[in-house]
Write a protein that holds these residues in place. Sequence first.
Motif, PDB file in Angstrom:
ATOM      1  N   TRP A   1       0.841  -1.201   0.000  1.00 16.72           N
ATOM      2  CA  TRP A   1       0.000   0.000   0.000  1.00 16.72           C
ATOM      3  C   TRP A   1       0.878   1.254   0.000  1.00 16.72           C
ATOM      4  O   TRP A   1       0.678   2.195  -0.741  1.00 16.72           O
ATOM      5  N   PHE A   2       1.906   1.214   0.848  1.00 13.72           N
ATOM      6  CA  PHE A   2       2.775   2.397   0.947  1.00 13.72           C
ATOM      7  C   PHE A   2       3.597   2.569  -0.340  1.00 13.72           C
ATOM      8  O   PHE A   2       3.820   3.685  -0.802  1.00 13.72           O
ATOM      9  N   ASN A   3       3.990   1.434  -0.910  1.00 13.15           N
ATOM     10  CA  ASN A   3       4.725   1.527  -2.185  1.00 13.15           C
ATOM     11  C   ASN A   3       3.856   2.137  -3.278  1.00 13.15           C
ATOM     12  O   ASN A   3       4.324   2.953  -4.066  1.00 13.15           O
ATOM     13  N   ASP A   4       2.584   1.753  -3.268  1.00 14.15           N
ATOM     14  CA  ASP A   4       1.643   2.353  -4.227  1.00 14.15           C
ATOM     15  C   ASP A   4       1.591   3.865  -4.059  1.00 14.15           C
ATOM     16  O   ASP A   4       1.558   4.619  -5.029  1.00 14.15           O
ATOM     17  N   LEU A   5       1.581   4.250  -2.768  1.00 15.02           N
ATOM     18  CA  LEU A   5       1.489   5.680  -2.456  1.00 15.02           C
ATOM     19  C   LEU A   5       2.709   6.421  -3.022  1.00 15.02           C
ATOM     20  O   LEU A   5       2.602   7.524  -3.557  1.00 15.02           O
ATOM     21  N   LYS A   6       3.846   5.743  -2.925  1.00 17.90           N
ATOM     22  CA  LYS A   6       5.083   6.360  -3.415  1.00 17.90           C
ATOM     23  C   LYS A   6       5.032   6.604  -4.920  1.00 17.90           C
ATOM     24  O   LYS A   6       5.564   7.595  -5.424  1.00 17.90           O
ATOM     25  N   THR A   7       4.356   5.680  -5.616  1.00 21.94           N
ATOM     26  CA  THR A   7       4.360   5.801  -7.087  1.00 21.94           C
ATOM     27  C   THR A   7       3.598   7.048  -7.540  1.00 21.94           C
ATOM     28  O   THR A   7       3.793   7.519  -8.653  1.00 21.94           O
ATOM     29  N   ILE A   8       2.747   7.581  -6.666  1.00 22.17           N
ATOM     30  CA  ILE A   8       2.017   8.805  -7.030  1.00 22.17           C
ATOM     31  C   ILE A   8       2.951  10.010  -7.048  1.00 22.17           C
ATOM     32  O   ILE A   8       2.778  10.949  -7.820  1.00 22.17           O
ATOM     33  N   CYS A   9       3.965   9.936  -6.176  1.00 21.38           N
ATOM     34  CA  CYS A   9       4.796  11.113  -5.899  1.00 21.38           C
ATOM     35  C   CYS A   9       5.344  11.826  -7.137  1.00 21.38           C
ATOM     36  O   CYS A   9       5.159  13.041  -7.282  1.00 21.38           O
ATOM     37  N   PRO A  10       6.009  11.091  -8.038  1.00 24.68           N
ATOM     38  CA  PRO A  10       6.643  11.808  -9.161  1.00 24.68           C
ATOM     39  C   PRO A  10       5.622  12.606  -9.987  1.00 24.68           C
ATOM     40  O   PRO A  10       5.938  13.699 -10.477  1.00 24.68           O
ATOM     41  N   ASN A  11       4.399  12.090 -10.092  1.00 24.57           N
ATOM     42  CA  ASN A  11       3.387  12.792 -10.892  1.00 24.57           C
ATOM     43  C   ASN A  11       3.125  14.206 -10.390  1.00 24.57           C
ATOM     44  O   ASN A  11       2.674  15.062 -11.124  1.00 24.57           O
ATOM     45  N   PHE A  12       3.363  14.390  -9.088  1.00 23.60           N
ATOM     46  CA  PHE A  12       3.025  15.701  -8.512  1.00 23.60           C
ATOM     47  C   PHE A  12       4.253  16.465  -8.000  1.00 23.60           C
ATOM     48  O   PHE A  12       4.119  17.445  -7.274  1.00 23.60           O
ATOM     49  N   GLY A  13       5.416  15.983  -8.370  1.00 29.78           N
ATOM     50  CA  GLY A  13       6.638  16.672  -7.930  1.00 29.78           C
ATOM     51  C   GLY A  13       6.932  16.468  -6.459  1.00 29.78           C
ATOM     52  O   GLY A  13       7.545  17.314  -5.804  1.00 29.78           O
ATOM     53  N   TYR A  14       6.484  15.347  -5.890  1.00 26.93           N
ATOM     54  CA  TYR A  14       6.744  15.034  -4.490  1.00 26.93           C
ATOM     55  C   TYR A  14       7.852  13.973  -4.397  1.00 26.93           C
ATOM     56  O   TYR A  14       7.965  13.115  -5.283  1.00 26.93           O
ATOM     57  N   ALA A  15       8.635  14.054  -3.349  1.00 27.83           N
ATOM     58  CA  ALA A  15       9.703  13.068  -3.175  1.00 27.83           C
ATOM     59  C   ALA A  15       9.123  11.752  -2.672  1.00 27.83           C
ATOM     60  O   ALA A  15       8.194  11.762  -1.862  1.00 27.83           O
ATOM     61  N   GLU A  16       9.710  10.648  -3.128  1.00 25.10           N
ATOM     62  CA  GLU A  16       9.186   9.332  -2.728  1.00 25.10           C
ATOM     63  C   GLU A  16       9.572   8.952  -1.308  1.00 25.10           C
ATOM     64  O   GLU A  16       9.015   8.031  -0.738  1.00 25.10           O
ATOM     65  N   ASN A  17      10.587   9.622  -0.793  1.00 26.54           N
ATOM     66  CA  ASN A  17      10.874   9.413   0.634  1.00 26.54           C
ATOM     67  C   ASN A  17      11.395  10.696   1.260  1.00 26.54           C
ATOM     68  O   ASN A  17      11.885  11.591   0.564  1.00 26.54           O
ATOM     69  N   THR A  18      11.256  10.744   2.558  1.00 21.91           N
ATOM     70  CA  THR A  18      11.569  12.004   3.248  1.00 21.91           C
ATOM     71  C   THR A  18      13.058  12.327   3.201  1.00 21.91           C
ATOM     72  O   THR A  18      13.438  13.489   3.207  1.00 21.91           O
ATOM     73  N   LYS A  19      13.869  11.284   3.117  1.00 19.75           N
ATOM     74  CA  LYS A  19      15.328  11.524   3.068  1.00 19.75           C
ATOM     75  C   LYS A  19      15.689  12.371   1.846  1.00 19.75           C
ATOM     76  O   LYS A  19      16.384  13.375   1.960  1.00 19.75           O
ATOM     77  N   ASP A  20      15.181  11.935   0.695  1.00 21.74           N
ATOM     78  CA  ASP A  20      15.466  12.687  -0.540  1.00 21.74           C
ATOM     79  C   ASP A  20      14.993  14.122  -0.398  1.00 21.74           C
ATOM     80  O   ASP A  20      15.660  15.070  -0.805  1.00 21.74           O
ATOM     81  N   TYR A  21      13.804  14.232   0.190  1.00 25.57           N
ATOM     82  CA  TYR A  21      13.216  15.562   0.329  1.00 25.57           C
ATOM     83  C   TYR A  21      14.079  16.456   1.209  1.00 25.57           C
ATOM     84  O   TYR A  21      14.379  17.598   0.864  1.00 25.57           O
ATOM     85  N   LYS A  22      14.533  15.899   2.303  1.00 21.46           N
ATOM     86  CA  LYS A  22      15.313  16.712   3.254  1.00 21.46           C
ATOM     87  C   LYS A  22      16.640  17.157   2.652  1.00 21.46           C
ATOM     88  O   LYS A  22      17.128  18.245   2.918  1.00 21.46           O
ATOM     89  N   LYS A  23      17.199  16.278   1.817  1.00 25.25           N
ATOM     90  CA  LYS A  23      18.498  16.594   1.203  1.00 25.25           C
ATOM     91  C   LYS A  23      18.376  17.747   0.209  1.00 25.25           C
ATOM     92  O   LYS A  23      19.287  18.504  -0.009  1.00 25.25           O
ATOM     93  N   ASN A  24      17.203  17.802  -0.441  1.00 27.08           N
ATOM     94  CA  ASN A  24      17.085  18.741  -1.545  1.00 27.08           C
ATOM     95  C   ASN A  24      15.655  19.305  -1.601  1.00 27.08           C
ATOM     96  O   ASN A  24      14.888  19.035  -2.509  1.00 27.08           O
ATOM     97  N   LYS A  25      15.348  20.132  -0.618  1.00 25.50           N
ATOM     98  CA  LYS A  25      13.974  20.606  -0.464  1.00 25.50           C
ATOM     99  C   LYS A  25      13.481  21.413  -1.658  1.00 25.50           C
ATOM    100  O   LYS A  25      12.294  21.328  -2.017  1.00 25.50           O
ATOM    101  N   GLU A  26      14.380  22.163  -2.248  1.00 23.58           N
ATOM    102  CA  GLU A  26      13.964  23.038  -3.366  1.00 23.58           C
ATOM    103  C   GLU A  26      13.442  22.231  -4.544  1.00 23.58           C
ATOM    104  O   GLU A  26      12.602  22.690  -5.317  1.00 23.58           O
ATOM    105  N   ALA A  27      13.972  21.007  -4.680  1.00 23.27           N
ATOM    106  CA  ALA A  27      13.634  20.195  -5.857  1.00 23.27           C
ATOM    107  C   ALA A  27      12.215  19.620  -5.797  1.00 23.27           C
ATOM    108  O   ALA A  27      11.696  19.142  -6.800  1.00 23.27           O
TER     109      ALA A  27
END
Length: 556
Positions: free
Chosen positions: A480-506
């Motif tokens: 279920w959570f993996n499914d949720l992750k697959t939505i992320c790229p469509n909306f410019g969201y990071a698939e995990n918080t680590k990536d997001y924290k490293k590069n918030k602007e992206a």
Amino acid sequence: MYTLVDLANLIFPDIKLTIADLEKKYPARNLKEGAMVTRFAPSPTGFLHTGSLFTSLISYRFAKQSDGVFYIRLEDTDTKREIEGSGADLVKQLAYFGIKPDEGYISDAEEIGSYGPYKQSQRADIYKVVIKYLIEIGRAYPCFCTADDLAALRQYQEANKIIPGYYGEYAKCRKLTVDEAMAKIKAGEPYIIRFKSLGDHNNKIKVHDEIKGDLELTENDQDIVILKSDGLPTYHFAHLVDDHFMHTTHITRGEEWLSSLPIHIELFKAAGFPLPKYAHLPVIMKEENGNRRKLSKRKDPEAAVSYFIAEGYPTYAVIEYLLTLANSNYEMWREQNLDKPFTDFKLSFNKMSLDGALFDIEKIANIAKERLALKKASEVEAELKAWAKIYDKNFYEKIIADEAYITAILNIDREKAKPRKDYAKYSDVYPLIKFFYNDQFAKLVEAGYEWNPEKSKEEIKDILSYYKANYNLAADENSWFNDLKTICPNFGYAENTKDYKKNKEAYKGHVGDIAEFLRVAMTTKKNSPNLFAIMQILGKDEVIRRLDLAIASLEA
Ligand code: GLU
């Protein structure tokens, strides 16, 4: 010349029994060596105090763990302070906490056991047998002093800085001859009966307390009242007679009685009764602004046991908490024996705290959370149902309408290695889970969704719409959570918080934000129990309906 026996017969013409008759009527109990006979002896003057639950629990456990007898005696000799019906209520509340007497007072209509009556107001004739004997041996006498005489004595003693009270040379009526006393009685002068003390307050007596050890206390010299004008004894005297004929081995009572112990010891000796063992239990205190004070009826709701019942603290959590107050080694034992019932723990007097036990409601809550988390969902459901039936009718109706549903809700993150510790009391449950019920969910929606104010409504709506269009409730939480992750790229969201924290602007956000949108859509709240479990319990149709509602509200 009359004798003391004449005086005793004049005062108690109808009392024909003797102490020897009573000894026969109430013979020694046939118990094994070491078995303890303990009691709880409440006065029916109101509600069950948390301190009384503590003392009765300790008395009860000592009797149980030694294969002895625990009984309840109603101390209702202070008729002015009595509150009708409170005796039976006290017994019921104790029973709610599992403290059920082997013997004794149950209600005004019911008692169990052959050492009764267990209600002091029905024992007047038994007390009179002992008082009659004390008069005969010169250790009790009638006192004709009026309230005015006593007030004048007090004033005189205060003015002259003399220890106050009715004793020694100030005990006017102890000096009356038998003839004088009998003449007054025959003339119809009102009187009460006093004990004749042979003590001296300049002396110390050695006493032993099971908890406090060897103590030196000032000897009693007061001629205390033992029989009041209403024909009933005072506490001091009644407890002597009752604990003797009911064969109490250990008098476990609050520390506030320690100062009266010298009176009690002298009474036991005078009557020729063997002294039982005494254990004075610590009083429950509360810390306030750095100061300690007694848990107070007026100031602290938790001083009344009914508070814990109404709030829905599991009884076993309250009991276990009180055991941690009682014995310093209880907590360690509990940690090492998580799967055992608390009744396996053996209480001991020498592990009892010596100063006031400090009351800490947070600690009860923590114990309750721990214990509740370890229970099966079906057990919690049964406890919750029994509580809600009385204290939350609305919730109760919902529970019984679909017990499998509430059990599934209660099973969220339970029955696993690290269960969630959400609930400290039954009243915590409904506010946390009411969104599961559609009528309550509608009210929550009306009050407003807790959307993240930093995200645009448009964006949340698009994400929820996409999720809905592609909805497929996976079989397990990971997929279920993996499914949720697959939505992320469509909306410019990071698939995990680590990536997001490293590069918030992206990124615009991360998968956690998307989970939060969903959580708010399902519950209206940012915090809730496990989201995947919630969606599974709600079922596909309801998930879709809630997504639609959320989307519609975001459009508004
Ligand atoms: N009736 C007394 C009280 O309520 C009992 C004390 C005792 O246990 O002896 O405090």
